[in-house]
Design a protein around this motif. Structure first.
Motif, mmCIF file in Angstrom:
data_model
loop_
_atom_site.group_PDB
_atom_site.id
_atom_site.type_symbol
_atom_site.label_atom_id
_atom_site.label_comp_id
_atom_site.label_asym_id
_atom_site.label_seq_id
_atom_site.Cartn_x
_atom_site.Cartn_y
_atom_site.Cartn_z
ATOM 1 N N MET A 42 -5.883 6.088 -11.840
ATOM 2 C CA MET A 42 -6.031 4.635 -11.863
ATOM 3 C C MET A 42 -5.330 3.992 -10.670
ATOM 4 S SD MET A 42 -5.819 3.579 -15.902
ATOM 5 C CE MET A 42 -4.183 4.289 -16.140
ATOM 6 N N GLY A 43 -4.154 4.499 -10.319
ATOM 7 C CA GLY A 43 -3.464 3.986 -9.136
ATOM 8 C C GLY A 43 -4.227 4.263 -7.853
ATOM 9 N N PHE A 44 -4.855 5.424 -7.786
ATOM 10 C CA PHE A 44 -5.663 5.759 -6.620
ATOM 11 C C PHE A 44 -6.859 4.817 -6.501
ATOM 12 C CE2 PHE A 44 -8.796 8.839 -4.603
ATOM 13 C CZ PHE A 44 -8.336 8.590 -3.327
ATOM 14 N N LEU A 101 1.209 9.410 -5.668
ATOM 15 C CA LEU A 101 1.549 10.787 -5.296
ATOM 16 C C LEU A 101 2.577 11.376 -6.259
ATOM 17 C CD1 LEU A 101 1.190 13.082 -3.248
ATOM 18 C CD2 LEU A 101 3.037 12.054 -1.900
ATOM 19 N N PHE A 102 3.536 10.558 -6.680
ATOM 20 C CA PHE A 102 4.550 11.027 -7.625
ATOM 21 C C PHE A 102 3.920 11.429 -8.958
ATOM 22 C CE2 PHE A 102 7.307 9.832 -11.214
ATOM 23 C CZ PHE A 102 8.323 10.747 -11.041
ATOM 24 N N HIS A 103 2.977 10.645 -9.444
ATOM 25 C CA HIS A 103 2.342 10.957 -10.730
ATOM 26 C C HIS A 103 1.455 12.197 -10.628
ATOM 27 C CE1 HIS A 103 3.732 6.936 -11.895
ATOM 28 N NE2 HIS A 103 3.530 7.318 -13.139
ATOM 29 N N TYR A 104 0.808 12.397 -9.493
ATOM 30 C CA TYR A 104 0.037 13.629 -9.310
ATOM 31 C C TYR A 104 0.963 14.850 -9.351
ATOM 32 C CZ TYR A 104 -4.505 11.553 -8.134
ATOM 33 O OH TYR A 104 -5.712 10.919 -8.193
ATOM 34 N N ILE A 141 0.833 -1.207 0.000
ATOM 35 C CA ILE A 141 0.000 0.000 0.000
ATOM 36 C C ILE A 141 0.866 1.255 0.000
ATOM 37 C CG2 ILE A 141 -1.691 1.318 1.322
ATOM 38 C CD1 ILE A 141 -2.926 -1.004 -0.024
ATOM 39 N N SER A 142 1.957 1.228 0.746
ATOM 40 C CA SER A 142 2.840 2.399 0.814
ATOM 41 C C SER A 142 3.507 2.674 -0.526
ATOM 42 C CB SER A 142 3.905 2.182 1.893
ATOM 43 O OG SER A 142 3.311 2.000 3.160
ATOM 44 N N VAL A 143 3.935 1.607 -1.212
ATOM 45 C CA VAL A 143 4.568 1.783 -2.524
ATOM 46 C C VAL A 143 3.575 2.375 -3.521
ATOM 47 C CG1 VAL A 143 5.575 0.565 -4.486
ATOM 48 C CG2 VAL A 143 6.295 -0.001 -2.164
#
Length: 248
Positions: free
Chosen positions: A185-187, A106-109, A98-100
């Motif tokens: 999509m990751g979210f 967050l990086f993509h945002y 979950i952390s990864v």
């Protein structure tokens, strides 16, 4: 190889500084017919207006992307870490997963904001415009046909110089939209994992550990003496009742 393609896809390794290479230098041969020259001028004005409308649309969409990504990033960065405090019953491997995913999203945002906000840095984009020197220079046009040809020449230069810059802003919008889509999509994936993890969380029963049980003094009631006292009291009550009856 796949990583290289992905990094190019989200705009980390690809270089979009192609403005100088895309600029065109075209030579216009003045027309000898005023009607044809005016048709040329009308055609170029339509191209110029189209570029301005396209530029405005791209800049507005980049501004909207910056606003939306900033709001989602703020909520995401504040809300999700609070959930980790309630994950005491899941395994460490699942917490790491979950952390990864959280860090990747967050990086993509943030990358989407970075791409989109580049368009708002107006000092990096220099547009060619019409100049007053066209009519103030000593060699200015003195006939209507010559002036129309001069205006056509200015518009050709302007359109050829501004189109690559608008394309660069459009590329920033494309890269920002890609990163924003991947982050969404990751979210969604992380949300599903969090929902599924709630069914596997085992609630721990809180226990109290006593380090020195000898120091605790417990008062245990003497039930035996209490029972004997209660029996004797009943006997005395019964004897008093019998004596009352005998006196009668």
């Amino acid at each position: 190889m796949m990583i290289k393609k992905y990094l190019d896809y989200i705009g980390i390794t690809s270089s979009n500084n192609k403005t100088e290479k895309e600029k065109k230098i075209e030579i216009y041969n003045p027309s000898g017919d005023i009607k044809i020259a005016e048709r040329y001028l009308t055609y170029l004005k339509e191209i110029d207006n189209y570029q301005k409308d396209r530029r405005t649309t791209i800049e507005n969409k980049n501004s909207q992307l910056v606003g939306q990504a900033s709001i989602v990033t703020s909520i995401f960065a504040l809300f999700v870490p609070l959930l980790f405090d309630n994950f005491n019953g899941i395994t460490n491997s699942f917490k790491i997963l979950i952390s990864v995913i959280f860090l990747v999203v967050l990086f993509h945002y943030l990358l989407a904001i970075f791409h989109a906000i580049k368009t708002l840095k107006i000092n990096k984009y220099r547009y060619a415009t019409r100049s007053t020197s066209t009519i103030t220079k000593p060699q200015r046009a003195v006939t209507e046909l010559d002036f129309v040809n001069e205006e056509i020449n200015d518009l050709i230069f302007t359109v050829n110089q501004t189109a690559p810059i608008d394309n660069l802003k459009g590329e920033n919008l494309i890269l920002g939209s890609r990163c924003f889509e991947i982050a969404n999509m990751g979210f969604g994936l992380m949300t599903l994992l969090i929902i599924f993890s709630t069914f596997s969380i085992k609630k721990e029963v809180s226990e109290i550990k006593i380090s020195n049980p000898q120091e605790i003094k417990l008062t245990i009631p003497d039930t035996l003496n209490t029972k004997i006292h209660f029996i004797n009291k009943n006997k005395a009550l019964n004897n008093s009742k019998d004596s009352i009856k005998a006196n009668k």
